[in-house]
Design a protein around this motif. Structure first.
Motif, mmCIF file in Angstrom:
data_model
loop_
_atom_site.group_PDB
_atom_site.id
_atom_site.type_symbol
_atom_site.label_atom_id
_atom_site.label_comp_id
_atom_site.label_asym_id
_atom_site.label_seq_id
_atom_site.Cartn_x
_atom_site.Cartn_y
_atom_site.Cartn_z
ATOM 1 N N PHE A 38 0.822 -1.210 0.000
ATOM 2 C CA PHE A 38 0.000 0.000 0.000
ATOM 3 C C PHE A 38 0.856 1.260 0.000
ATOM 4 N N ILE A 39 1.960 1.207 0.745
ATOM 5 C CA ILE A 39 2.785 2.404 0.884
ATOM 6 C C ILE A 39 3.987 2.306 -0.040
ATOM 7 N N GLY A 40 4.103 3.218 -0.949
ATOM 8 C CA GLY A 40 5.195 3.211 -1.917
ATOM 9 C C GLY A 40 5.038 2.076 -2.902
ATOM 10 N N GLN A 41 6.057 1.926 -3.755
ATOM 11 C CA GLN A 41 6.037 0.836 -4.727
ATOM 12 C C GLN A 41 6.919 -0.271 -4.206
ATOM 13 N N THR A 42 6.590 -1.489 -4.509
ATOM 14 C CA THR A 42 7.466 -2.572 -4.078
ATOM 15 C C THR A 42 7.280 -3.796 -4.959
ATOM 16 N N ASN A 43 8.276 -4.696 -4.896
ATOM 17 C CA ASN A 43 8.145 -6.017 -5.511
ATOM 18 C C ASN A 43 7.815 -6.993 -4.407
ATOM 19 N N LEU A 44 6.729 -7.714 -4.551
ATOM 20 C CA LEU A 44 6.360 -8.698 -3.535
ATOM 21 C C LEU A 44 6.564 -10.084 -4.110
ATOM 22 N N LEU A 45 7.459 -10.831 -3.465
ATOM 23 C CA LEU A 45 7.816 -12.145 -3.981
ATOM 24 C C LEU A 45 7.634 -13.162 -2.872
ATOM 25 N N ALA A 46 7.026 -14.280 -3.200
ATOM 26 C CA ALA A 46 6.783 -15.314 -2.197
ATOM 27 C C ALA A 46 8.114 -15.753 -1.592
ATOM 28 N N ALA A 47 8.169 -15.872 -0.255
ATOM 29 C CA ALA A 47 9.404 -16.278 0.426
ATOM 30 C C ALA A 47 9.150 -17.549 1.225
ATOM 31 N N ASP A 48 10.136 -18.421 1.226
ATOM 32 C CA ASP A 48 10.021 -19.669 1.992
ATOM 33 C C ASP A 48 10.901 -19.546 3.224
ATOM 34 N N LEU A 49 10.284 -19.539 4.416
ATOM 35 C CA LEU A 49 11.033 -19.366 5.667
ATOM 36 C C LEU A 49 10.979 -20.628 6.513
ATOM 37 N N SER A 50 10.693 -21.757 5.871
ATOM 38 C CA SER A 50 10.455 -22.970 6.665
ATOM 39 C C SER A 50 11.736 -23.509 7.289
ATOM 40 N N THR A 51 12.904 -23.068 6.814
ATOM 41 C CA THR A 51 14.159 -23.500 7.425
ATOM 42 C C THR A 51 14.745 -22.353 8.246
ATOM 43 N N ALA A 52 15.065 -22.636 9.519
ATOM 44 C CA ALA A 52 15.614 -21.590 10.374
ATOM 45 C C ALA A 52 16.948 -21.100 9.824
ATOM 46 N N GLY A 53 17.137 -19.776 9.881
ATOM 47 C CA GLY A 53 18.410 -19.195 9.466
ATOM 48 C C GLY A 53 18.581 -19.057 7.976
ATOM 49 N N SER A 54 17.521 -19.391 7.216
ATOM 50 C CA SER A 54 17.666 -19.331 5.764
ATOM 51 C C SER A 54 16.404 -18.757 5.136
ATOM 52 N N VAL A 55 16.599 -17.923 4.133
ATOM 53 C CA VAL A 55 15.476 -17.347 3.408
ATOM 54 C C VAL A 55 15.602 -17.745 1.953
ATOM 55 N N SER A 56 14.512 -18.270 1.400
ATOM 56 C CA SER A 56 14.549 -18.675 0.002
ATOM 57 C C SER A 56 13.484 -17.922 -0.781
ATOM 58 N N ILE A 57 13.929 -17.193 -1.800
ATOM 59 C CA ILE A 57 12.986 -16.474 -2.666
ATOM 60 C C ILE A 57 13.092 -17.102 -4.045
ATOM 61 N N SER A 58 12.206 -18.036 -4.312
ATOM 62 C CA SER A 58 12.388 -18.865 -5.499
ATOM 63 C C SER A 58 12.250 -18.053 -6.786
ATOM 64 N N GLU A 59 11.415 -17.025 -6.776
ATOM 65 C CA GLU A 59 11.209 -16.261 -8.010
ATOM 66 C C GLU A 59 12.436 -15.449 -8.410
ATOM 67 N N LEU A 60 13.305 -15.203 -7.426
ATOM 68 C CA LEU A 60 14.569 -14.540 -7.749
ATOM 69 C C LEU A 60 15.682 -15.567 -7.906
ATOM 70 N N GLY A 61 15.370 -16.828 -7.581
ATOM 71 C CA GLY A 61 16.387 -17.864 -7.564
ATOM 72 C C GLY A 61 17.412 -17.593 -6.473
ATOM 73 N N ALA A 62 16.965 -16.961 -5.391
ATOM 74 C CA ALA A 62 17.908 -16.540 -4.356
ATOM 75 C C ALA A 62 17.663 -17.294 -3.054
ATOM 76 N N VAL A 63 18.734 -17.788 -2.463
ATOM 77 C CA VAL A 63 18.675 -18.343 -1.116
ATOM 78 C C VAL A 63 19.792 -17.660 -0.346
ATOM 79 N N TYR A 64 19.475 -17.094 0.824
ATOM 80 C CA TYR A 64 20.562 -16.465 1.578
ATOM 81 C C TYR A 64 20.399 -16.754 3.055
ATOM 82 N N ARG A 65 21.496 -16.586 3.783
ATOM 83 C CA ARG A 65 21.488 -16.872 5.211
ATOM 84 C C ARG A 65 20.992 -15.643 5.953
#
Lengths: 384, 267
Positions: A260-287
């Motif tokens: 709602f506020i400003g413009q943004t890219n909203l991408l589904a994120a997978d947080l099911s593993t502790a300490g790791s974030v996976s954003i499949s649409e960017l092909g990105a996994v980071y700690r």
């Protein structure tokens, strides 16, 4: 040097008379909403609305139509009661007081100037209702007319004024009795963009100089960001988030606010593993050391200006994209691009002279700092 | 080819149609005027000769003048009553969220829908029970009922246009309810109230059926016209009718002027 003539009474002049301000002063009041609830039939317009607004604050209630923002304002103004809860102004309950006993200044979306009264009589109205002596009425009306620079139009009828002038009369009428609280219901809604932006500054200035507490209602997030000291985002009658404009922009707490506020890219994120974030649409996994394992619908909110073409310190996430469209906006260029995983993303960069603008269909690499990714839940799906 | 013929005739058809409707509306009225100056002792068209005698007779006759004054009095009282009650009703009806009021809305249109003769019969029963037979105030009261729907719809329309917002603005800026009404709401709906009052006046002024039922010897103007038509049928009737046409048109024109000026002001 040729001296320039300045006509201070020029009615179309857009700036306020700063000197005139020093003579008008209001002390801002504290406003407390305590669990205010209001339903219309089977529709609950406002659920358990609690909020403290501090003296001198410029608080904006932001929401789309049906979010409950007007209900909240009407409850404060006294136009519609509340089913339960209380509203306090400077510690005193006003919930049972009629509007005229709440001592509020108010500016309406359609100005609501009295069509049968001159500009002077419109502005004098609150003072006359307060049985102010004639001399005081004249002095005060002249003073606020000076502030909004409409002195020359005092004897005109509202129908003879432009939209912007009518709006300034409405302001003058709302502040002439130096109210501790000023309510504004989408006061710029009916004006064109240029005038709206000019008046944003005027309103802020009035408020700064006056020191009154302002409660401002709008559906325009840009207006909210530009003017407020704090913003409340309402959605379906509930508070989604409260914070300063920069908090709302940098650290949205839900997918709704991020969107709602400003413009943004909203991408589904997978947080099911502790300490790791996976954003499949960017092909990105980071700690992310702080990140705990979370279920449900989570999203990564990435502001368009955070994606960059140039490598940068700590920008550990690399995303390959194909440029779809480049939009030239002068100082800024906005791009839409598709990731290798099919997601359409937007990014934006400051234009530098020697930069070559990538062409449509060109594949480029973007980088992103993990710290610039804001993880937000979809409250509608994961519950509150 | 065919279409262009249509287009050509269409250009003339609409004005012709308009004049036709105008004649349809005005012809019965316009016929009366020449008959009022005929020298014959009975109504005749086309008129013969020219005389103002029938007008003189009207002004000289105590019966006609009494009936006229009686009707003016009744109509004035009825207009004041209907305007006050109807405006108050419109205010309640326009209030947002008043469910009971909204449910009662159609009741205000009742008198316009129910045949007048039924209302007249009911009036007769009530009047004879309460000794109101022949009472000017009584019939004014009933005429006000007839005019109420008109006042309510006219004023409601004006209120809808200004909406609640002006009254709200007045309230939040410090006006108590009666002050908001007096200083803000009433001035903005004044043109509608005035034109409603004018129409309410004429609704009563030309009402015959109810008056015939309950007024007895206290003849109103329409009753007098009715009686004259049945017995004498002199051109005095045409003279009275002509006077009424002039007065009515003047009043309607004035009220229309007020409305228009107000609309221009609201701009």
């Amino acid at each position: 040097m040729v001296p320039t003539m300045v006509d201070v009474n020029k009615p179309s002049s857009g700036t306020l008379n700063r000197e005139a301000f020093s003579k008008v002063k209001a002390t801002g009041a504290t406003i407390e909403f305590q669990s205010v609830r209001k339903a219309y039939g089977s529709v609950t317009a406002l659920h358990d609305f609690s909020l403290t607004i501090h003296p001198g604050e410029f608080l904006t209630i932001l929401g789309s139509s049906g979010s409950g923002k007007t209900t909240a304002l009407n409850a404060l103004a006294g136009f519609s009661g509340a089913d339960s809860g209380d509203i306090l102004i400077d510690g005193k309950s006003v919930i049972d007081e009629p509007p005229e006993r709440r001592n509020l200044g108010m500016v309406f979306q359609n100005y609501s100037l009295f069509p049968h009264m001159t500009v002077f009589d419109n502005i004098a109205f609150p003072l006359r209702m307060r049985r102010a002596p004639r001399r005081e009425i004249n002095e005060r009306v002249e003073r606020v007319l000076e502030i909004v620079r409409l002195g020359a139009l005092a004897k005109r009828m509202p129908r003879d004024l432009s939209g912007g002038q009518q709006q300034r009369v409405a302001f003058a009428r709302a502040i002439v009795f130096e109210p501790p609280v000023l309510l504004m219901d989408e006061p710029l809604g009916a004006l064109d963009l240029k005038l709206r932006e000019a008046l944003q500054f005027e309103i802020k200035e009035i408020q700064h100089q006056l020191g009154c507490t302002v409660v401002y209602v709008t559906h325009d997030q840009r207006e909210a960001l530009a003017m407020s000291s704090r913003i409340v985002v309402l959605r379906d009658g509930r508070i989604e988030q409260v914070g300063t404009p920069s908090e709302m922009y940098d650290a949205p707490k839900s997918r709704f606010v991020a969107d709602f506020i400003g413009q943004t890219n909203l991408l589904a994120a997978d947080l099911s593993t502790a300490g790791s974030v996976s954003i499949s649409e960017l092909g990105a996994v980071y700690r992310d050391a702080d990140s705990q394992a979370r279920q449900g619908a989570w999203y990564a909110s990435v502001r368009p200006e955070k994606l960059q073409r140039r490598p940068a310190e700590g920008a550990d996430i690399a995303v390959g994209v194909t440029v779809q469209e480049a939009v030239f906006l002068g100082d800024v260029i906005e791009y839409s691009a598709r990731t290798a995983h099919g997601a359409l993303i937007h990014f934006r960069e400051q234009r530098r002279d020697r930069d070559r603008i990538p062409e449509r269909g060109e594949t480029i690499s973007l980088v992103l700092r993990p710290s610039d990714v804001v993880l937000v839940p979809d409250l509608a799906k994961t519950g509150r | 080819m065919k279409r262009s013929l249509w287009e050509k005739s269409g250009r003339y058809l609409l004005p012709v149609y308009f004049v036709g409707v105008l004649l349809y509306l005005l012809l019965p009225l316009l016929l009366v005027i020449p008959m009022s100056i005929s020298e014959t002792r009975y109504l005749k068209f086309p008129p013969q000769g020219f005389t103002f005698r029938w007008y003189q007779e009207f002004f000289a006759s105590a019966g006609w003048i009494d009936a006229t004054l009686r009707s003016v009095l009744i109509a004035a009282a009825s207009a004041v009553l209907a305007t006050a009650i109807g405006t108050a009703a419109a205010l309640v009806l326009s209030r947002e969220g008043s469910k009971a009021a909204r449910a009662a809305g159609p009741v205000f249109l009742g008198p316009q829908v129910v045949p007048v003769i039924i209302l007249a019969l009911g009036t007769l029963l009530v009047f004879s029970r309460f000794g109101l037979y022949g009472s000017l105030w009584g019939v004014a009261l009933v005429h006000a009922v007839l005019a109420l729907p008109f006042v309510t719809t006219t004023v409601s329309g004006a209120l809808r246009q200004t909406g609640d917002t002006l009254a709200r603005a007045a309230r939040v800026l410090g006006a108590r309810p009666h002050e908001a009404f007096w200083h803000v709401t009433l001035p903005t709906i004044r043109p509608a109230v005035i034109s409603a009052a004018v129409f309410a006046f004429f609704i009563s002024f030309d009402e015959l059926v109810i008056a015939l039922f309950v007024m007895g010897q206290n003849e109103t103007l329409p009753m007098r016209i009715w009686a004259d038509m049945r017995h004498d049928l002199t051109p005095v009737v045409a003279a009275v009718a002509t006077l009424l046409i002039v007065v009515t048109f003047a009043a309607v024109f004035m009220s229309d002027l007020i409305q228009r000026r107000a609309q221009r002001r609201a701009g």
